[in-house]
Enzyme design. Structure first.
Site, PDB file in Angstrom:
ATOM      1  N   TYR A 160     -15.514 -29.141  23.395  1.00 24.19           N
ATOM      2  CA  TYR A 160     -15.465 -30.064  22.251  1.00 24.19           C
ATOM      3  C   TYR A 160     -15.384 -31.531  22.682  1.00 24.19           C
ATOM      4  O   TYR A 160     -15.487 -32.422  21.854  1.00 24.19           O
ATOM      5  CB  TYR A 160     -14.280 -29.736  21.338  1.00 24.19           C
ATOM      6  CG  TYR A 160     -14.667 -28.981  20.090  1.00 24.19           C
ATOM      7  CD1 TYR A 160     -15.872 -28.283  20.021  1.00 24.19           C
ATOM      8  CD2 TYR A 160     -13.839 -28.954  18.978  1.00 24.19           C
ATOM      9  CE1 TYR A 160     -16.219 -27.569  18.891  1.00 24.19           C
ATOM     10  CE2 TYR A 160     -14.177 -28.249  17.841  1.00 24.19           C
ATOM     11  CZ  TYR A 160     -15.367 -27.549  17.798  1.00 24.19           C
ATOM     12  OH  TYR A 160     -15.698 -26.853  16.675  1.00 24.19           O
ATOM     13  N   LYS A 227      -9.719 -18.591  31.495  1.00 25.24           N
ATOM     14  CA  LYS A 227     -10.662 -17.986  32.436  1.00 25.24           C
ATOM     15  C   LYS A 227     -10.359 -18.573  33.820  1.00 25.24           C
ATOM     16  O   LYS A 227     -11.236 -19.051  34.542  1.00 25.24           O
ATOM     17  CB  LYS A 227     -12.091 -18.305  31.955  1.00 25.24           C
ATOM     18  CG  LYS A 227     -13.197 -17.621  32.692  1.00 25.24           C
ATOM     19  CD  LYS A 227     -13.253 -16.132  32.489  1.00 25.24           C
ATOM     20  CE  LYS A 227     -14.274 -15.528  33.419  1.00 25.24           C
ATOM     21  NZ  LYS A 227     -14.097 -14.088  33.635  1.00 25.24           N
ATOM     22  N   ASP A 281     -11.868 -12.471  29.342  1.00 27.42           N
ATOM     23  CA  ASP A 281     -12.663 -11.253  29.155  1.00 27.42           C
ATOM     24  C   ASP A 281     -11.769 -10.043  28.900  1.00 27.42           C
ATOM     25  O   ASP A 281     -12.047  -9.211  28.034  1.00 27.42           O
ATOM     26  CB  ASP A 281     -13.618 -11.005  30.334  1.00 27.42           C
ATOM     27  CG  ASP A 281     -12.996 -11.331  31.673  1.00 27.42           C
ATOM     28  OD1 ASP A 281     -12.222 -12.291  31.752  1.00 27.42           O
ATOM     29  OD2 ASP A 281     -13.280 -10.620  32.650  1.00 27.42           O
ATOM     30  N   ASP A 305     -12.825 -20.383  20.269  1.00 31.22           N
ATOM     31  CA  ASP A 305     -13.945 -20.310  19.346  1.00 31.22           C
ATOM     32  C   ASP A 305     -14.410 -18.859  19.227  1.00 31.22           C
ATOM     33  O   ASP A 305     -14.512 -18.297  18.129  1.00 31.22           O
ATOM     34  CB  ASP A 305     -15.072 -21.190  19.915  1.00 31.22           C
ATOM     35  CG  ASP A 305     -16.158 -21.476  18.915  1.00 31.22           C
ATOM     36  OD1 ASP A 305     -15.974 -21.152  17.726  1.00 31.22           O
ATOM     37  OD2 ASP A 305     -17.206 -22.013  19.310  1.00 31.22           O
TER      38      ASP A 305
END
Ligand code: NAP
Length: 415
Positions: A160, A227, A281, A305
């Protein structure tokens, strides 16, 4: 007194004020409202009726929202000749809490997105998305009732931040050349390049907000989703800074997952909140397979998101998913779907997302009883299979209601 160009502040009602680190909410707060484009007017009308009815029934006339119409999107273009007028920013900043319908971003109008611009200019750094199940809503999973999470997604950094350059541009050529030379990299010359900044400042204020929420609402855990196994100094740092903040600022109220096993033998001590982390994940698997182990989630922008929509899909889709964008004090509460232009002014769409965002707003004002009454009444209405077209097409034996009729049914179920 703040002055506006083309809007008039209602004569009745008072401004919400800030006192220390809390909001001081009068019994008749002035709440700016952006109706929105497309289906906005239909769902906003329905939402205002439901919120007003619930406040009236709960507080017997002692409290009341004083709505103040402000403009953005197509309605602002018509009134001001621009889609995001100064009046609108001023009103939201001044009155602190506002409600908003969906907005069309004009193609080629100089904005990447009106919504993102509003969030960035008002410094609304946390996108808050609660996802819970209402009995009877069709769902693709066996136990949708196990879902009850509140996602805090960072709103100003990561993707963003919007920093990127197209393949072949002057900027990208310069950047690639410099990176390849200085850091001995081999970025292909035909690449587009984006920059993903994640800061201590952005992380701390988001994680702090998530933990404070978890404490206030007596939730069980806060999960940092990242992540970090791949992006160590952005996503991994988000995790590390998140833990550090939790321990520094909330030491007597939280324990980490590592401490749970090393000091408490896996038994959660009474009255504490568990701080844990998951790689993104793995989180997508776990939210499907071990749904009820997750509660409050704090995460950088892009993970949030994807995760918000994936969670919403498990409990019946975006038509029912509420949201808010919140800064240090200012809160903009809004539907999470778009303007669905093909249904504009047809009085057919589901106002659920905006009504539930309105409930979040009531909770933010401290009017939790009024929000609870709406949750109950909406749950009852869905159980009675009185729903709008989107749910009707998925439910056997349901009665199809218009947007306005659905609002009336909810009000009727308030008893
Ligand atoms: P959309 O407006 O969310 O609509 C896509 C589809 O979702 C609709 O055709 C409809 O599906 C379903 N839907 C959306 N809202 C619904 C509701 N309240 N009740 C029932 N079904 C609903 O997405 P879009 O068509 O991609 O975007 C249209 C415009 O909205 C664009 O200009 C975009 O920029 C803007 N937008 C604004 C926001 C925002 O203001 N926060 C967010 C997203 C998009 P069916 O046709 O299957 O019934």
């Amino acid at each position: 007194m703040v002055r506006f160009d083309k809007i008039e502040v209602p004569k009745e009602g008072k401004r919400i004020e800030i006192s220390g680190d809390k909001l001081k909410v009068p019994d008749n707060p002035i709440i700016p409202v952006i109706e929105g484009d497309g289906i906005g007017p239909d769902i906003m009308k329905a939402t205002r009726r439901v919120l007003d009815a619930s406040v009236e029934k709960t507080y017997k006339g002692k409290k009341r929202i004083v709505w103040f119409d402000i403009y953005a999107g197509e309605s602002a273009q018509a009134k001001y000749g621009e889609v995001l007028p100064k009046d609108t920013f001023k009103a939201i900043k001044h009155f602190i809490v506002a409600l908003k319908g969906p907005l069309t971003t004009p193609v080629g109008g100089g904005y990447r997105s009106l919504n993102v611009t509003l969030r960035q200019r008002l410094n609304l750094y946390a996108c808050v998305r609660p996802v819970r199940y209402f009995e009877g809503v069709p769902s693709p999973v066996k136990h949708p009732e196990k879902m009850n999470v509140v996602i805090f997604r960072e709103n100003t950094e990561d993707v963003y931040a919007g920093i990127e350059w197209p393949k072949g541009s002057k900027e990208v050529k310069k950047l690639i050349k410099w990176l390849n030379k200085t850091y001995k990299l081999r970025i292909r010359a035909d690449s587009g390049v984006g920059i993903k900044p994640i800061s201590v400042t952005g992380t701390n204020r988001l994680v702090r907000k998530a933990i404070k929420y978890a404490l206030e609402y007596k939730r069980r855990s806060v999960t940092l989703v990242h992540k970090g196994n791949i992006m160590k100094y952005t996503e991994g740092a988000f995790r590390d800074w998140g833990y550090k903040l939790a321990i520094k600022e909330f030491r007597d109220k939280v324990i980490t997952e590592e401490e749970l096993w090393s000091q408490y033998n896996g038994e959660m001590p009474q009255g504490k909140i568990l701080i844990k982390d998951r790689i993104a994940d793995s989180m997508f698997q776990q939210i499907l397979t071990r749904t009820d182990e997750y509660d409050v989630v704090a995460t950088p922008n892009l993970n949030g998101d994807y995760l918000s929509d994936a969670c919403a899909a498990q409990v019946g889709g975006l038509g029912m998913a509420p949201g808010a964008n919140i800064g240090d004090f200012v809160g903009l509460f809004e539907a999470t779907h778009g303007t669905a232009p093909k249904y504009a002014n047809k009085d057919v769409v589901n106002p659920g997302s905006l009504i539930l965002s309105g409930c979040m707003m009531l909770e933010y004002l401290g009017w939790r009883e009024a929000a609870e009454l709406i949750y109950k009444a909406m749950g009852e209405t869905i159980k009675q299979k009185r729903v709008t077209y989107d749910l009707h097409r998925l439910m056997e034996g349901a009665i199809k209601l218009k947007t306005s009729e659905y609002a009336s049914a909810i009000i009727e179920n308030m008893g």
